[in-house]
Motif scaffolding. Structure first.
Motif, mmCIF file in Angstrom:
data_model
loop_
_atom_site.group_PDB
_atom_site.id
_atom_site.type_symbol
_atom_site.label_atom_id
_atom_site.label_comp_id
_atom_site.label_asym_id
_atom_site.label_seq_id
_atom_site.Cartn_x
_atom_site.Cartn_y
_atom_site.Cartn_z
ATOM 1 N N ILE A 150 13.782 1.447 -4.584
ATOM 2 C CA ILE A 150 14.674 1.108 -3.469
ATOM 3 C C ILE A 150 15.457 2.336 -3.016
ATOM 4 O O ILE A 150 15.529 2.649 -1.818
ATOM 5 C CB ILE A 150 15.629 -0.025 -3.869
ATOM 6 C CG1 ILE A 150 14.841 -1.302 -4.153
ATOM 7 C CG2 ILE A 150 16.658 -0.277 -2.780
ATOM 8 C CD1 ILE A 150 15.705 -2.466 -4.603
ATOM 9 N N VAL A 151 16.041 3.068 -3.968
ATOM 10 C CA VAL A 151 16.869 4.228 -3.616
ATOM 11 C C VAL A 151 16.020 5.315 -2.959
ATOM 12 O O VAL A 151 16.377 5.853 -1.906
ATOM 13 C CB VAL A 151 17.574 4.780 -4.873
ATOM 14 C CG1 VAL A 151 18.330 6.057 -4.540
ATOM 15 C CG2 VAL A 151 18.531 3.740 -5.439
ATOM 16 N N PRO A 156 0.813 -1.231 0.000
ATOM 17 C CA PRO A 156 0.000 0.000 0.000
ATOM 18 C C PRO A 156 0.841 1.273 0.000
ATOM 19 O O PRO A 156 0.487 2.258 -0.661
ATOM 20 C CB PRO A 156 -0.817 -0.124 1.290
ATOM 21 C CG PRO A 156 -0.918 -1.597 1.527
ATOM 22 C CD PRO A 156 0.403 -2.153 1.076
ATOM 23 N N VAL A 157 1.960 1.260 0.717
ATOM 24 C CA VAL A 157 2.830 2.443 0.757
ATOM 25 C C VAL A 157 3.439 2.698 -0.615
ATOM 26 O O VAL A 157 3.420 3.830 -1.133
ATOM 27 C CB VAL A 157 3.937 2.254 1.816
ATOM 28 C CG1 VAL A 157 4.913 3.426 1.776
ATOM 29 C CG2 VAL A 157 3.335 2.116 3.196
ATOM 30 N N THR A 158 3.973 1.648 -1.240
ATOM 31 C CA THR A 158 4.608 1.813 -2.547
ATOM 32 C C THR A 158 3.591 2.127 -3.631
ATOM 33 O O THR A 158 3.890 2.861 -4.573
ATOM 34 C CB THR A 158 5.401 0.537 -2.906
ATOM 35 O OG1 THR A 158 6.408 0.319 -1.914
ATOM 36 C CG2 THR A 158 6.079 0.683 -4.260
ATOM 37 N N ILE A 205 16.266 6.721 0.948
ATOM 38 C CA ILE A 205 16.603 8.110 1.259
ATOM 39 C C ILE A 205 15.595 8.707 2.229
ATOM 40 O O ILE A 205 15.957 9.357 3.221
ATOM 41 C CB ILE A 205 16.674 8.948 -0.036
ATOM 42 C CG1 ILE A 205 17.879 8.505 -0.879
ATOM 43 C CG2 ILE A 205 16.769 10.437 0.284
ATOM 44 C CD1 ILE A 205 17.947 9.162 -2.231
ATOM 45 N N PHE A 206 14.301 8.488 1.971
ATOM 46 C CA PHE A 206 13.243 9.109 2.774
ATOM 47 C C PHE A 206 12.681 8.163 3.843
ATOM 48 O O PHE A 206 11.640 8.462 4.426
ATOM 49 C CB PHE A 206 12.119 9.589 1.858
ATOM 50 C CG PHE A 206 12.517 10.718 0.950
ATOM 51 C CD1 PHE A 206 12.495 12.029 1.403
ATOM 52 C CD2 PHE A 206 12.931 10.479 -0.341
ATOM 53 C CE1 PHE A 206 12.872 13.072 0.581
ATOM 54 C CE2 PHE A 206 13.303 11.515 -1.181
ATOM 55 C CZ PHE A 206 13.284 12.813 -0.726
ATOM 56 N N ASN A 207 13.353 7.044 4.069
ATOM 57 C CA ASN A 207 12.961 6.097 5.122
ATOM 58 C C ASN A 207 11.512 5.637 4.964
ATOM 59 O O ASN A 207 10.718 5.654 5.918
ATOM 60 C CB ASN A 207 13.166 6.731 6.506
ATOM 61 C CG ASN A 207 13.092 5.697 7.630
ATOM 62 O OD1 ASN A 207 13.488 4.538 7.445
ATOM 63 N ND2 ASN A 207 12.577 6.096 8.773
ATOM 64 N N ILE A 208 11.177 5.230 3.751
ATOM 65 C CA ILE A 208 9.838 4.738 3.455
ATOM 66 C C ILE A 208 9.871 3.217 3.497
ATOM 67 O O ILE A 208 10.647 2.580 2.781
ATOM 68 C CB ILE A 208 9.370 5.221 2.066
ATOM 69 C CG1 ILE A 208 9.386 6.752 2.004
ATOM 70 C CG2 ILE A 208 7.976 4.691 1.744
ATOM 71 C CD1 ILE A 208 9.116 7.307 0.629
ATOM 72 N N HIS A 209 9.033 2.620 4.318
ATOM 73 C CA HIS A 209 9.015 1.168 4.472
ATOM 74 C C HIS A 209 8.036 0.549 3.476
ATOM 75 O O HIS A 209 6.952 0.103 3.841
ATOM 76 C CB HIS A 209 8.650 0.794 5.906
ATOM 77 C CG HIS A 209 9.729 1.103 6.888
ATOM 78 N ND1 HIS A 209 9.750 0.606 8.180
ATOM 79 C CD2 HIS A 209 10.839 1.876 6.787
ATOM 80 C CE1 HIS A 209 10.828 1.057 8.818
ATOM 81 N NE2 HIS A 209 11.493 1.832 7.984
ATOM 82 N N GLY A 210 8.461 0.545 2.223
ATOM 83 C CA GLY A 210 7.636 -0.008 1.166
ATOM 84 C C GLY A 210 8.278 -1.232 0.544
ATOM 85 O O GLY A 210 9.077 -1.936 1.172
ATOM 86 N N VAL A 211 7.937 -1.483 -0.711
ATOM 87 C CA VAL A 211 8.453 -2.659 -1.413
ATOM 88 C C VAL A 211 9.962 -2.583 -1.567
ATOM 89 O O VAL A 211 10.672 -3.574 -1.362
ATOM 90 C CB VAL A 211 7.770 -2.785 -2.792
ATOM 91 C CG1 VAL A 211 8.411 -3.906 -3.603
ATOM 92 C CG2 VAL A 211 6.281 -3.057 -2.623
ATOM 93 N N GLY A 212 10.475 -1.408 -1.932
ATOM 94 C CA GLY A 212 11.919 -1.258 -2.093
ATOM 95 C C GLY A 212 12.673 -1.536 -0.805
ATOM 96 O O GLY A 212 13.728 -2.179 -0.812
#
Length: 307
Positions: A248-249, A95-97, A253-260
């Motif tokens: 992923i990159v 959902p985040v990604t 960088i923004f500390n997003i806990h998604g697929v990457g």
């Protein structure tokens, strides 16, 4: 149309099987997952044997693949080495990604197509030269440089945004990361729209529409832009999966806990179940996006018909 869709769905089956097989084989040659699970200290033989049996790593690779594919069709993507089901990781990461990808696609579609139309209708003028120069710079600068620069300026120096995204990852927080993720694709969409528009301006149907006395706006939107968007739609459709898998990159960088983030952690810890599970879903995203793009061709160009 119905026959075409059914035929494409049937064709997707061997493509899906072949892609997942290649992914499974490549992930299984990354290294010994048990060694990565044990960390710097080597596992004792008894523990290593128990772990291999528990996760099915003592079976031949072809049998592991067949077992995995059988479980996938029942909605079971396996269990990560920390004991958490991969589906639970997916339920929090995708959902985040997806939100991040939607923001990125919105940027590259609205801004990219708009700039492409402006430069395509004013080819050779200063605005055209300026936009081409800017897009060339954006394409040349790596994404991690753009992301770190915007994070430093907007988040640290000026305080307009938070340097890192919160766990909720709301749409408002994803605007800048979405812009960073879409930056290179946005530049390509701009140049692709400009080139396609400039080529179609010389077409017979455009000259006929102008000769009939149609308003300029109708000629551009109804005739010129509609046919010029076919290569742009193709690019954006295939770019959706690339954005989701290539975040992923930006997510780091923004500390997003998604697929990457999950893929990075899975590769770092040699967690094969996590990597294969997430990439399997991304393969499905690619296939569905390509099918939708093919169906949109008939909407954009009435001359295209599917048998």
């Amino acid at each position: 149309m119905g026959r075409y869709v059914i035929r494409r769905l049937v064709q997707m089956v061997p493509v899906f099987a072949g892609a997942t097989l290649l992914i499974f084989l490549m992930v299984n040659v990354m290294g010994d997952p048990v060694a990565g699970l044990c960390g710097d200290r080597q596992c004792d033989p008894a523990t290593a044997a128990r772990l291999r049996t528990e996760f099915g790593l003592d079976q031949p690779v072809w049998r592991q693949y067949l077992t995995y594919m059988g479980n996938v069709f029942t909605g079971d993507f396996g269990t990560a080495f920390n004991g958490q089901p991969v589906t639970e990781l997916m339920s929090t990461a995708f959902p985040v990604t997806v939100r991040l990808t939607l923001v990125a696609v919105l940027f590259e579609t609205v801004i990219g197509v708009t700039l492409g139309v402006v430069t395509g209708l004013r080819r050779g003028r200063p605005v055209d030269t300026g936009v081409l120069l800017v897009t060339l710079v954006v394409i040349s600068v790596p994404t991690f440089v753009t992301g770190l620069l915007l994070q430093l300026l907007l988040g640290v120096e000026w305080g307009w945004i938070k340097p890192s995204v919160s766990p909720a990852a709301t749409l408002g927080e994803l605007v800048v990361p979405g812009l960073v993720l879409a930056s290179v694709s946005l530049a390509y969409v701009t140049r692709l729209t400009r080139t396609s528009l400039a080529e179609n301006r010389r077409s017979d149907y455009v000259r006929t529409a102008v000769a009939k006395g149609l308003p300029r706006r109708r000629v551009v939107t109804r005739h010129l832009l509609r046919n010029s968007l076919i290569p742009v739609v193709t690019f954006i459709g295939t770019d959706i999966g690339a954005l989701m898998g290539g975040a992923i990159v930006t997510e780091r960088i923004f500390n997003i806990h998604g697929v990457g983030f999950q893929l990075y952690q899975g590769i770092l810890r040699q967690n094969t179940q996590t990597v294969v599970g997430f990439v399997t879903v991304l393969v499905l995203v690619f296939l569905v996006a390509n099918l939708l793009v093919d169906l949109l061709y008939a909407v954009l160009d009435p001359r295209i018909r599917y048998a």
